[in-house]
Design an enzyme around this catalytic site. Structure first.
Site, PDB file in Angstrom:
ATOM      1  N   ASP A   1       9.575   3.606  10.149  1.00 17.28           N
ATOM      2  CA  ASP A   1       8.764   2.382  10.026  1.00 17.28           C
ATOM      3  C   ASP A   1       9.063   1.421  11.170  1.00 17.28           C
ATOM      4  OD1 ASP A   1       6.805   0.727   9.037  1.00 17.28           O
ATOM      5  OD2 ASP A   1       8.063  -0.169   7.489  1.00 17.28           O
TER       6      ASP A   1
ATOM      7  N   HIS B   1       8.603   4.232   2.991  1.00 17.68           N
ATOM      8  CA  HIS B   1       9.701   3.262   3.127  1.00 17.68           C
ATOM      9  C   HIS B   1      10.183   2.719   1.774  1.00 17.68           C
ATOM     10  CE1 HIS B   1       6.180   0.700   2.950  1.00 17.68           C
ATOM     11  NE2 HIS B   1       5.872   0.885   4.206  1.00 17.68           N
TER      12      HIS B   1
ATOM     13  N   LYS C   1      -3.776   6.477   4.856  1.00 16.99           N
ATOM     14  CA  LYS C   1      -2.817   5.450   4.450  1.00 16.99           C
ATOM     15  C   LYS C   1      -3.487   4.433   3.533  1.00 16.99           C
ATOM     16  CE  LYS C   1       0.987   3.010   4.530  1.00 16.99           C
ATOM     17  NZ  LYS C   1       1.753   2.399   5.590  1.00 16.99           N
TER      18      LYS C   1
ATOM     19  N   HIS D   1       1.640   2.368   1.004  1.00 13.15           N
ATOM     20  CA  HIS D   1       2.496   1.189   1.084  1.00 13.15           C
ATOM     21  C   HIS D   1       2.628   0.735  -0.364  1.00 13.15           C
ATOM     22  CE1 HIS D   1       4.212  -2.494   2.993  1.00 13.15           C
ATOM     23  NE2 HIS D   1       4.000  -2.900   1.764  1.00 13.15           N
TER      24      HIS D   1
ATOM     25  N   HIS E   1       4.821   2.715  13.768  1.00 13.81           N
ATOM     26  CA  HIS E   1       3.781   1.823  14.290  1.00 13.81           C
ATOM     27  C   HIS E   1       3.925   1.790  15.806  1.00 13.81           C
ATOM     28  CE1 HIS E   1       2.818   0.161  10.278  1.00 13.81           C
ATOM     29  NE2 HIS E   1       4.088   0.413  10.046  1.00 13.81           N
TER      30      HIS E   1
ATOM     31  N   HIS F   1       6.840   8.032   9.952  1.00 20.39           N
ATOM     32  CA  HIS F   1       6.230   6.704   9.726  1.00 20.39           C
ATOM     33  C   HIS F   1       6.523   5.810  10.926  1.00 20.39           C
ATOM     34  CE1 HIS F   1       4.950   3.435   6.766  1.00 20.39           C
ATOM     35  NE2 HIS F   1       5.107   2.835   7.946  1.00 20.39           N
TER      36      HIS F   1
HETATM   37  O1  DOR Z   1       7.389  -4.706   7.988  1.00 25.47           O
HETATM   38  C1  DOR Z   1       6.335  -4.117   8.126  1.00 25.47           C
HETATM   39  N1  DOR Z   1       5.689  -4.109   9.305  1.00 25.47           N
HETATM   40  N2  DOR Z   1       5.808  -3.490   7.081  1.00 25.47           N
HETATM   41  C2  DOR Z   1       4.576  -2.961   7.126  1.00 25.47           C
HETATM   42  O2  DOR Z   1       4.144  -2.425   6.141  1.00 25.47           O
HETATM   43  C3  DOR Z   1       3.735  -3.093   8.339  1.00 25.47           C
HETATM   44  C4  DOR Z   1       4.558  -3.274   9.513  1.00 25.47           C
HETATM   45  C5  DOR Z   1       3.785  -3.728  10.726  1.00 25.47           C
HETATM   46  O3  DOR Z   1       2.728  -3.160  11.019  1.00 25.47           O
HETATM   47  O4  DOR Z   1       4.257  -4.631  11.416  1.00 25.47           O
HETATM   48 ZN    ZN Z   2       4.907   0.789   8.202  1.00 16.52          ZN
END
Ligand code: DOR
Ligand code: ZN
Length: 341
Positions: free
Chosen positions: A248, A175, A100, A137, A16, A14
């Site tokens: 995450d 998460h 997702k 999520h 970003h 997971h």
């Molecule tokens: O804290 C988070 N940031 N939770 C999420 O689900 C998305 C993520 C983000 O893309 O910044």
């Molecule tokens: Zn995430």
């Protein structure tokens, strides 16, 4: 005392990675430690077509430091109008390996997300049929529900009915942050897994208010009470193969965090494995780190484990105060474990 451990190269289920300058700044941190990563599709605009996923993959590969062996595993962002035929075609073509589900308005860049799970019933049936995992999520978005209860409510309102209707659908509860989620994943029928972040193993909700408002401890789902953190630590280190590593890592520029309406997300990639190793060490479970970090995820996704190895050593490691305009998790602190490579 164990002072060094070597394990199969872990994967991060997971992540970003963003796009543009932020992608260039952060991709190397994930690729340094992990062999593969599930790449979240919540860009602006989100990844909703195979062409968009394919070109994002190319941009990620282009952002990696030379000589790094790292495979991005792409995902599709589900919208109300997602088409089962498109979802299946992209899966069969290798454009994505999972989809997702962001409930609309649950978190960062989720405004294109699903407003009502009934709207994607056909897509979910098709995914169940072809064995394509759904990554969720897991928070309800009803503003009437207390923010600390939104994950537990999602289990009752969405997950239990969904699994009753489509028991063969493979689901990753992303998460997880609560005792309720840990119990649900541990006790329900097979076909469900869950990722656990390093930060939810380390902080509880007090961290958000320690001496003042702490925007860099804010993410979604938000950290919960101490008893929930303890449940997560037991789940991660307890040997149940349904739980696996997913950081995450979610970088935002410092200015976007330290704002009147600060963004949710914790940038934990720079020292992710060091933090996990510290937790497993504290729990007397270093011998279980490899299963959590390197074996349980591939097993869930039906992928081979990595054949190369990484080493961690008990040696103080300082976390930088800032990297590329982003504040890492535990910035400025010294961790007891070092990622050697
Ligand atoms: O804290 C988070 N940031 N939770 C999420 O689900 C998305 C993520 C983000 O893309 O910044
Ligand atoms: Zn995430």
């Amino acid at each position: 005392m164990t002072d060094q451990i070597t394990l199969r190269r872990p994967d991060d289920w997971h992540v970003h990675l963003r796009d543009g300058a932020m992608l260039q700044a952060v991709a190397g941190y994930t690729a340094r430690q992990f062999g593969r990563a599930i790449i979240m599709p919540n860009l602006t605009p989100p990844i909703t077509t195979a062409a968009a996923a394919d070109s994002y993959r190319v941009r990620i590969l282009g952002a990696l430091p030379a000589g790094v062996d790292f495979t991005p595993l792409m995902t599709l962002y589900l919208t109300d109008d997602a088409d089962p035929a498109v979802v299946e075609a992209g899966y069969r073509a290798g454009s994505w390996i999972a989809a997702k589900l962001y409930p609309a308005r649950a978190t960062t860049n989720s405004h294109f997300g699903v407003t009502d799970i009934a709207k994607i019933g056909g897509v979910l049936e098709r995914m169940a049929r072809i064995g394509m995992p759904l990554l969720v999520h897991g928070e309800v978005t009803d503003p009437q529900v207390d923010i600390f209860d939104r994950e537990a409510a999602f289990i009752d309102d969405v997950l239990i009915p969904l699994r009753a209707r489509l028991p063969e659908l493979k689901i990753v509860f992303e998460h997880v942050t609560t005792e309720e989620a840990v119990a649900y994943v541990s006790e329900s029928a097979p076909g469900i897994g869950a990722t656990i972040t390093p930060h939810h193993l380390v902080i509880n909700r007090n961290a958000l208010f320690a001496g003042g408002l702490r925007p860099h401890a804010y993410c979604l789902p938000v950290a919960k009470r101490e008893r929930h953190r303890q449940a997560l630590r037991r789940a991660a280190t307890g040997g149940n193969e349904r739980f696996f590593l997913g950081t995450d890592t979610a970088p935002h520029l410092v200015a976007a965090k330290e704002a009147d309406c600060g963004c949710a997300g914790i940038f934990c990639a720079p020292a992710a494995l060091e933090v996990y190793a510290g937790v497993f060490d504290e729990m007397g479970a270093l011998d279980r780190l490899e299963a959590f970090a390197s074996r349980n995820g591939p097993r869930f996704y039906g992928l081979p484990v990595n054949e190369t190895r990484v080493t961690l050593r008990r040696e103080p490691t300082a976390v930088a105060a800032e990297l590329g305009g982003v504040r890492p998790f535990l910035a400025g602190e010294t961790l007891p474990w070092r990622f050697v490579g």
